[in-house]
Design a protein around this motif. Structure first.
Motif, PDB file in Angstrom:
ATOM      1  N   HIS A  67       0.846  -1.208   0.000  1.00 42.56           N
ATOM      2  CA  HIS A  67       0.000   0.000   0.000  1.00 42.56           C
ATOM      3  C   HIS A  67       0.878   1.253   0.000  1.00 42.56           C
ATOM      4  O   HIS A  67       1.389   1.657   1.044  1.00 42.56           O
ATOM      5  CB  HIS A  67      -0.920   0.000   1.223  1.00 42.56           C
ATOM      6  CG  HIS A  67      -1.979   1.063   1.187  1.00 42.56           C
ATOM      7  ND1 HIS A  67      -3.247   0.861   1.665  1.00 42.56           N
ATOM      8  CD2 HIS A  67      -1.960   2.345   0.724  1.00 42.56           C
ATOM      9  CE1 HIS A  67      -3.966   1.964   1.499  1.00 42.56           C
ATOM     10  NE2 HIS A  67      -3.191   2.888   0.943  1.00 42.56           N
ATOM     11  N   GLY A 186     -12.284   8.020   6.212  1.00 45.34           N
ATOM     12  CA  GLY A 186     -10.875   7.923   6.554  1.00 45.34           C
ATOM     13  C   GLY A 186     -10.341   9.215   7.131  1.00 45.34           C
ATOM     14  O   GLY A 186     -11.094  10.170   7.367  1.00 45.34           O
ATOM     15  N   HIS A 221     -10.102   0.120   1.229  1.00 47.29           N
ATOM     16  CA  HIS A 221      -9.903   1.026   2.357  1.00 47.29           C
ATOM     17  C   HIS A 221     -11.075   0.802   3.302  1.00 47.29           C
ATOM     18  O   HIS A 221     -12.224   1.005   2.906  1.00 47.29           O
ATOM     19  CB  HIS A 221      -9.857   2.472   1.859  1.00 47.29           C
ATOM     20  CG  HIS A 221      -9.999   3.480   2.950  1.00 47.29           C
ATOM     21  ND1 HIS A 221      -8.928   4.166   3.459  1.00 47.29           N
ATOM     22  CD2 HIS A 221     -11.082   3.887   3.656  1.00 47.29           C
ATOM     23  CE1 HIS A 221      -9.355   4.958   4.423  1.00 47.29           C
ATOM     24  NE2 HIS A 221     -10.655   4.821   4.564  1.00 47.29           N
ATOM     25  N   GLN A 223     -12.009   1.299   7.524  1.00 45.63           N
ATOM     26  CA  GLN A 223     -11.659   1.619   8.908  1.00 45.63           C
ATOM     27  C   GLN A 223     -12.832   1.336   9.843  1.00 45.63           C
ATOM     28  O   GLN A 223     -12.650   0.755  10.907  1.00 45.63           O
ATOM     29  CB  GLN A 223     -11.221   3.088   9.006  1.00 45.63           C
ATOM     30  CG  GLN A 223     -10.079   3.401   8.031  1.00 45.63           C
ATOM     31  CD  GLN A 223      -9.345   4.691   8.326  1.00 45.63           C
ATOM     32  OE1 GLN A 223      -9.846   5.565   9.018  1.00 45.63           O
ATOM     33  NE2 GLN A 223      -8.145   4.808   7.797  1.00 45.63           N
ATOM     34  N   GLU A 240      -7.567  -2.720   3.953  1.00 51.88           N
ATOM     35  CA  GLU A 240      -6.526  -1.716   4.180  1.00 51.88           C
ATOM     36  C   GLU A 240      -6.889  -0.944   5.444  1.00 51.88           C
ATOM     37  O   GLU A 240      -8.021  -0.474   5.581  1.00 51.88           O
ATOM     38  CB  GLU A 240      -6.441  -0.769   2.986  1.00 51.88           C
ATOM     39  CG  GLU A 240      -6.290  -1.481   1.639  1.00 51.88           C
ATOM     40  CD  GLU A 240      -5.033  -2.324   1.529  1.00 51.88           C
ATOM     41  OE1 GLU A 240      -3.957  -1.794   1.846  1.00 51.88           O
ATOM     42  OE2 GLU A 240      -5.131  -3.502   1.140  1.00 51.88           O
ATOM     43  N   HIS A 241      -5.961  -0.832   6.359  1.00 54.51           N
ATOM     44  CA  HIS A 241      -6.066  -0.121   7.649  1.00 54.51           C
ATOM     45  C   HIS A 241      -6.745  -0.977   8.722  1.00 54.51           C
ATOM     46  O   HIS A 241      -6.145  -1.264   9.731  1.00 54.51           O
ATOM     47  CB  HIS A 241      -6.754   1.239   7.517  1.00 54.51           C
ATOM     48  CG  HIS A 241      -6.345   2.014   6.297  1.00 54.51           C
ATOM     49  ND1 HIS A 241      -5.029   2.349   6.059  1.00 54.51           N
ATOM     50  CD2 HIS A 241      -7.050   2.470   5.221  1.00 54.51           C
ATOM     51  CE1 HIS A 241      -4.965   2.999   4.888  1.00 54.51           C
ATOM     52  NE2 HIS A 241      -6.167   3.086   4.369  1.00 54.51           N
ATOM     53  N   VAL A 243      -9.110  -0.396  11.048  1.00 55.56           N
ATOM     54  CA  VAL A 243      -8.956   0.286  12.343  1.00 55.56           C
ATOM     55  C   VAL A 243      -9.843  -0.315  13.436  1.00 55.56           C
ATOM     56  O   VAL A 243      -9.363  -0.623  14.520  1.00 55.56           O
ATOM     57  CB  VAL A 243      -9.253   1.796  12.194  1.00 55.56           C
ATOM     58  CG1 VAL A 243      -9.305   2.470  13.567  1.00 55.56           C
ATOM     59  CG2 VAL A 243      -8.197   2.452  11.318  1.00 55.56           C
ATOM     60  N   THR A 263      -1.074  -0.734   7.618  1.00 51.99           N
ATOM     61  CA  THR A 263      -0.535   0.630   7.464  1.00 51.99           C
ATOM     62  C   THR A 263      -0.481   1.369   8.802  1.00 51.99           C
ATOM     63  O   THR A 263      -0.951   2.497   8.919  1.00 51.99           O
ATOM     64  CB  THR A 263      -1.331   1.475   6.437  1.00 51.99           C
ATOM     65  OG1 THR A 263      -2.581   1.884   7.000  1.00 51.99           O
ATOM     66  CG2 THR A 263      -1.580   0.713   5.133  1.00 51.99           C
ATOM     67  N   PRO A 267      -1.389   6.590  10.427  1.00 55.71           N
ATOM     68  CA  PRO A 267      -1.971   7.424  11.494  1.00 55.71           C
ATOM     69  C   PRO A 267      -0.969   7.762  12.595  1.00 55.71           C
ATOM     70  O   PRO A 267      -1.077   8.813  13.237  1.00 55.71           O
ATOM     71  CB  PRO A 267      -3.122   6.572  12.041  1.00 55.71           C
ATOM     72  CG  PRO A 267      -2.869   5.192  11.591  1.00 55.71           C
ATOM     73  CD  PRO A 267      -2.042   5.272  10.343  1.00 55.71           C
ATOM     74  N   HIS A 294      -6.711   1.151  16.291  1.00 55.23           N
ATOM     75  CA  HIS A 294      -5.923   0.587  15.201  1.00 55.23           C
ATOM     76  C   HIS A 294      -4.913  -0.430  15.741  1.00 55.23           C
ATOM     77  O   HIS A 294      -4.800  -1.549  15.245  1.00 55.23           O
ATOM     78  CB  HIS A 294      -5.207   1.744  14.498  1.00 55.23           C
ATOM     79  CG  HIS A 294      -4.669   1.415  13.139  1.00 55.23           C
ATOM     80  ND1 HIS A 294      -3.705   2.180  12.537  1.00 55.23           N
ATOM     81  CD2 HIS A 294      -4.942   0.419  12.261  1.00 55.23           C
ATOM     82  CE1 HIS A 294      -3.426   1.660  11.355  1.00 55.23           C
ATOM     83  NE2 HIS A 294      -4.154   0.604  11.159  1.00 55.23           N
ATOM     84  N   ASP A 313       1.001   2.745   3.479  1.00 55.26           N
ATOM     85  CA  ASP A 313       0.288   3.954   3.028  1.00 55.26           C
ATOM     86  C   ASP A 313       1.296   5.085   2.786  1.00 55.26           C
ATOM     87  O   ASP A 313       0.985   6.264   2.974  1.00 55.26           O
ATOM     88  CB  ASP A 313      -0.786   4.393   4.026  1.00 55.26           C
ATOM     89  CG  ASP A 313      -1.983   5.035   3.338  1.00 55.26           C
ATOM     90  OD1 ASP A 313      -1.946   5.197   2.101  1.00 55.26           O
ATOM     91  OD2 ASP A 313      -2.948   5.396   4.031  1.00 55.26           O
ATOM     92  N   THR A 316       1.358   9.434   2.883  1.00 52.51           N
ATOM     93  CA  THR A 316       0.633  10.225   3.878  1.00 52.51           C
ATOM     94  C   THR A 316       1.668  11.059   4.648  1.00 52.51           C
ATOM     95  O   THR A 316       2.877  10.815   4.524  1.00 52.51           O
ATOM     96  CB  THR A 316      -0.163   9.309   4.840  1.00 52.51           C
ATOM     97  OG1 THR A 316       0.749   8.411   5.483  1.00 52.51           O
ATOM     98  CG2 THR A 316      -1.215   8.504   4.082  1.00 52.51           C
TER      99      THR A 316
END
Ligand SMILES: [Zn+2]
Length: 414
Positions: A67, A186, A221, A223, A240-241, A243, A263, A267, A294, A313, A316
């Motif tokens: 990612h 997100g 994606h 969360q 992905e993520h 959370v 990822t 964050p 997360h 990710d 970011t």
């Protein structure tokens, strides 16, 4: 042009099945591939081959980051730049980011969203030998609901199953090698709540069906808990993520074999760097909102045996190209063993990305994506995160870095 043959002599080779190193081997690479793995030094080194004496160092597969966003370098407010900078400037930055990535030992990436299909064009430029970079599986734009996460920068909007199908087909037409769908809100998009699910199950199913018909891997994606469950039920290959994973979501992932690409770096950097470093306040606030859940979710997933694939990710805020391996250290701190962390960034990542017949393991016939390390990463994972500890990098057989003497053998006397 095929890269020059390379013989790596006297190296310890990572065995992904036994999760150990096999010492005293030689690996011969030819035409970009791992040609032979032998227990003794080759006596018949072909003319023109470069020889590297590894002196017992540790050979692992090139890393795979599942990612990234190579069109972003991780400047704290690069979002705005995507809207205002000319395409050519963004392309030159992407070239720089791709080079930094492969020079850190990341030889394959999946790029999950870029404006103007720039990630697809970048992948083509690397494949054509125009630029130095990793193998890139590019998604083109991600697909999100109207007003959903990613809209206006890395995603196009779609509503209703038919429209999702069309937008996925448009990415495939542009040359996408992977598909990205947005199943929840997100952190990076203003006014979007990460706890809110977005696409409906029917919309996600339509997108997954189009992608899988074309043999493309789908990353969602996701969360929010309900967004995660919708994505799993729709059949995505990776969350992905992830959370807010509850017990049920974890069990669903285990049962269906859905991968988690956590990822953790994204964050963490947003929250800890903060407004003082130039990260927009709304992002910092949401970064702190997701951080604890997360990390708890990642621990729960590891304990339950969810398949893990490494992803950062990258792109970011303060998530810089070339610093990808920090994710391995974060995962290890949250309960993943060193061996599992290495596998999540090599063999398991290749399995997720349907690249197991190309890369991710040290096997005869696979591409020569290889890193030679000073230290044993099973003992000291930081050996993968310190650029100076990576002595040799081969990407598809091309020498990207060689901080050891390269010799060519004398022709033998008749
Ligand atoms: Zn992303």
């Amino acid at each position: 042009m095929a890269p020059q043959p390379v013989l790596l002599r006297n190296v310890a080779v990572f065995d992904d099945v036994a999760r150990t190193f096999r010492r005293g081997l030689s690996v011969f690479c030819r035409e970009g591939r791992i040609d032979r793995i032998l227990a003794e030094p080759l006596s018949d080194v072909p003319a023109g081959a470069l020889v590297i004496d590894g002196q017992g160092r540790f050979l692992v597969p090139g890393l795979i980051d599942c990612h990234v966003h190579l069109t972003s370098g991780g400047d704290p407010n690069e979002l705005a730049a995507i809207r205002t900078e000319p395409l050519a400037i963004r392309a030159w930055k992407a070239e720089r980011n791709a080079a930094a990535t492969v020079r850190a030992g990341v030889t394959t990436v999946r790029d999950l969203g870029a404006a103007d299909h720039l990630n697809i064009h970048l992948a083509r430029a690397v494949d054509a030998g125009l630029l130095e970079g990793p193998r890139i599986l590019a998604a083109g734009y991600g697909v999100t609901m109207t007003g959903g996460h990613g809209h206006g920068f890395i995603a196009v909007e779609a509503d209703g199953p038919d429209d999702v199908r069309k937008k996925v087909r448009e990415q495939l037409r542009a040359g996408a090698a992977a598909i990205k769908l947005f199943a929840s809100g997100g952190v990076m998009t203003p006014g979007v709540d990460p706890r809110s699910p977005s696409f409906t199950l029917e919309e996600l199913r339509a997108g997954v069906e189009e992608a899988h018909k074309a043999f493309r891997v789908v990353g969602a994606h996701a969360q929010a808990t309900d967004g995660i469950k919708n994505a799993i039920l729709a059949g995505v290959d990776s969350i992905e993520h992830g959370v807010w994973l509850d017990e049920e979501a974890v069990a669903m992932m285990v049962e269906r074999g859905t991968y988690l690409v956590a990822t953790l770096t994204a964050p963490w950097q947003i929250a800890h760097r903060g407004v003082e470093a130039g990260v927009p306040a709304y992002m910092v606030e949401k970064g702190w909102q997701v951080l604890e859940s997360h990390e708890q979710s990642f621990r729960a997933a590891v304990r339950a045996g969810v398949r893990i694939a490494m992803g950062t990710d990258q792109g970011t805020p303060f998530n810089r190209p070339g610093e990808n391996a920090q994710e391995l250290l974060r995962m290890a701190r949250l309960g993943l063993s060193n061996a599992a962390a290495l596998l999540s960034a090599t063999a398991w990542a290749a399995d997720l990305l349907r690249l197991a017949d190309r890369t991710g393991r040290i096997r005869e016939g696979l591409d020569a994506d290889l890193l030679l390390l000073d230290r044993d990463p099973l003992v000291d994972l930081a050996a993968l995160a310190e650029p100076d500890a990576i002595r040799v990098i081969l990407a598809r057989g091309t020498i990207i870095r060689a901080a050891l003497p390269l010799t060519t053998p004398e022709p033998e006397a008749p």
